[in-house]
Structures are given as structure tokens and as C-alpha cells.
Design an enzyme around this catalytic site. Structure first.
Site, PDB file in Angstrom:
ATOM      1  N   ARG A   1       0.813  -1.186   0.000  1.00 16.57           N
ATOM      2  CA  ARG A   1       0.000   0.000   0.000  1.00 16.57           C
ATOM      3  C   ARG A   1       0.861   1.256   0.000  1.00 16.57           C
ATOM      4  NH1 ARG A   1      -3.487  -2.005   5.027  1.00 16.57           N
ATOM      5  NH2 ARG A   1      -2.411  -3.986   4.764  1.00 16.57           N
TER       6      ARG A   1
ATOM      7  N   GLU B   1       7.363   1.623  -6.603  1.00 14.33           N
ATOM      8  CA  GLU B   1       7.610   1.080  -5.255  1.00 14.33           C
ATOM      9  C   GLU B   1       7.865   2.253  -4.303  1.00 14.33           C
ATOM     10  OE1 GLU B   1       7.789  -1.232  -2.969  1.00 14.33           O
ATOM     11  OE2 GLU B   1       9.635  -2.423  -3.146  1.00 14.33           O
TER      12      GLU B   1
ATOM     13  N   ASP C   1      14.505  -1.651   0.050  1.00 17.40           N
ATOM     14  CA  ASP C   1      15.234  -1.880   1.297  1.00 17.40           C
ATOM     15  C   ASP C   1      16.191  -3.058   1.058  1.00 17.40           C
ATOM     16  OD1 ASP C   1      15.523  -1.417   4.177  1.00 17.40           O
ATOM     17  OD2 ASP C   1      14.333  -3.195   4.487  1.00 17.40           O
TER      18      ASP C   1
HETATM   19  P1  IMP Z   1      12.392  -4.998   0.710  1.00 14.58           P
HETATM   20  O1  IMP Z   1      11.752  -6.217   0.120  1.00 14.58           O
HETATM   21  O2  IMP Z   1      13.238  -5.349   1.915  1.00 14.58           O
HETATM   22  O3  IMP Z   1      13.161  -4.179  -0.287  1.00 14.58           O
HETATM   23  O4  IMP Z   1      11.247  -4.162   1.350  1.00 14.58           O
HETATM   24  C1  IMP Z   1      10.508  -3.276   0.677  1.00 14.58           C
HETATM   25  C2  IMP Z   1       9.251  -2.948   1.454  1.00 14.58           C
HETATM   26  O5  IMP Z   1       9.462  -2.915   2.867  1.00 14.58           O
HETATM   27  C3  IMP Z   1       8.809  -1.555   1.089  1.00 14.58           C
HETATM   28  O6  IMP Z   1       7.946  -1.578  -0.019  1.00 14.58           O
HETATM   29  C4  IMP Z   1       8.117  -1.096   2.341  1.00 14.58           C
HETATM   30  O7  IMP Z   1       6.770  -1.493   2.322  1.00 14.58           O
HETATM   31  C5  IMP Z   1       8.812  -1.829   3.452  1.00 14.58           C
HETATM   32  N1  IMP Z   1       9.806  -0.955   4.110  1.00 14.58           N
HETATM   33  C6  IMP Z   1      11.137  -0.937   3.928  1.00 14.58           C
HETATM   34  N2  IMP Z   1      11.735   0.015   4.670  1.00 14.58           N
HETATM   35  C7  IMP Z   1      10.723   0.631   5.338  1.00 14.58           C
HETATM   36  C8  IMP Z   1      10.679   1.755   6.250  1.00 14.58           C
HETATM   37  O8  IMP Z   1      11.694   2.388   6.601  1.00 14.58           O
HETATM   38  N3  IMP Z   1       9.441   2.100   6.690  1.00 14.58           N
HETATM   39  C9  IMP Z   1       8.303   1.455   6.328  1.00 14.58           C
HETATM   40  N4  IMP Z   1       8.299   0.427   5.472  1.00 14.58           N
HETATM   41  C10 IMP Z   1       9.493   0.024   4.971  1.00 14.58           C
END
Ligand code: IMP
Length: 180
Positions: free
Chosen positions: A45, A101, A105
């Protein structure tokens, strides 16, 4: 479960976000110039506010569709396992797709979702992320366009939540726990 107490310190102002989106939209318009097939795929979301502002800066014929993937649950750590909770309504085969996106992260979500979308044979697939935390990356992936690179902080606002809260903040702020 009760949430720990925290305050939110402003990291990126609403004005800076708007200026950066305007600049990226200019590049995207040039890159997709002449297309009659662009479909914006928002990752729910967290990207809903970003998409709303981005599409209004794109003077191109666009369609908007959404996909929901989950990797965080309600916590602050990525589970590394990406599940598709809600799939697209439309077909993307032969289309130009821009995947939107909120934050890259670890990179697992972007990698998993781009691989999934590529199996559907779009004509072109590009990605845009408002925020990028390069120091957290665990898989080798980068969005085509990135709004801001940020340090390893947990951020909220502008659509991004902590346990479903704070999505309605107009700026990006970092969460600072105050104890108690
Ligand atoms: P990844 O798969 O680890 O790259 O995570 C991506 C998803 O994690 C993002 O689309 C966010 O929904 C969530 N996310 C990553 N970092 C944060 C943050 O600092 N605050 C809130 N949500 C985060």
C-alpha cells in the site's frame, strides 16, 4: 499489541518530494515519449500517495493498476519471503510497464515482483522507487529511477507506514523511539 512510543523527525519535506517528482516525471515523459501503452503498476500500500502525485505530472496516456505484495507484516524487519496478496486486474503482455515502489530496502520485493511481471512478457518494464536504502541491500537490484537515497532509518509518511499508521503525513519522517 501496544506500539512502543516514538516521535517522527522530518527527513524529507513535502516541498522537496514534489520537486523531485517533477524532475523524475520529466525524465519518464521523455523516456516513454510516443507510447500509447503505458501502464503504471503501483505496489500497495506504501506507493499510493507517490503514484497519485507522479501520474499527475506525467503528461502521457496512462492506465493505473495495483499489486499488493507483503514482506514486512506489521513489524520493522523484512521477512525475505514475498507473497502476492492482490494481483493486477489487467493484462500487461506487450505493454510498457512502470512499476512503482515506495522504498527499496533489502531488494527482495522489487526483485520478486519484477521477475513475476517479466513472466507475463511486457514490451518494456521499468521501475521507480521514491526511496532507496542502499546500505540495506541483500539482492543486487536497483530501480530505474530513484527519488532519494536515504540512510538505514525506519521512515514513515507520504504513504509509508509503521504498523499501518502515519501514511497520511505529507512529508517523510524518521521514527525515533522515546522509550516508555
Ligand atoms: P524490501 O523487500 O526489503 O526491499 O522491502 C521493501 C518494502 O518494505 C517496502 O515496499 C516497504 O513497504 C517496506 N519498508 C522498507 N523500509 C521501510 C521503512 O523504513 N518504513 C516502512 N516500510 C518500509
Amino acid at each position: 499489541m501496544a506500539q512502543p512510543e516514538y516521535v517522527i523527525d522530518e527527513m524529507i519535506s513535502a516541498k522537496s518530494i514534489a520537486a523531485r517528482i517533477e524532475a523524475m516525471a520529466k525524465e519518464i515523459r521523455a523516456s516513454f515519449k510516443g507510447t500509447d501503452k503505458l501502464i503504471i503498476v503501483g505496489l500497495l500500500r506504501g506507493s499510493f500517495v507517490f503514484i497519485a502525485d507522479l501520474v499527475r505530472e506525467l503528461d502521457l496516456p496512462v492506465e493505473v493498476d495495483f499489486l499488493e505484495a507483503s514482506s514486512y507484516g506489521d513489524g520493522m524487519e523484512s521477512s525475505r519471503e514475498v507473497r502476492i496478496l492482490k494481483d493486477l486486474r489487467g493484462e500487461i503482455g506487450g505493454r510498457d510497464v512502470l512499476l512503482v515502489e515506495d522504498i527499496v530496502d533489502t531488494g527482495f520485493t522489487l526483485k520478486h515482483v519484477t521477475e513475476l511481471l517479466n513472466t507475463r512478457k511486457p514490451r518494456r518494464l521499468e521501475t521507480i522507487a521514491l526511496l532507496d536504502k542502499p546500505s540495506r541491500r541483500e539482492v543486487d537490484i536497483k530501480a530505474t529511477w530513484t527519488g532519494f537515497e536515504i540512510p538505514d532509518e525506519f521512515v514513515v509518511g507520504y504513504g509509508i507506514d509503521y504498523a499501518q499508521r502515519n501514511r497520511n503525513l505529507p512529508h517523510i519522517g524518521k521514527v525515533r523511539f522515546t522509550g516508555g
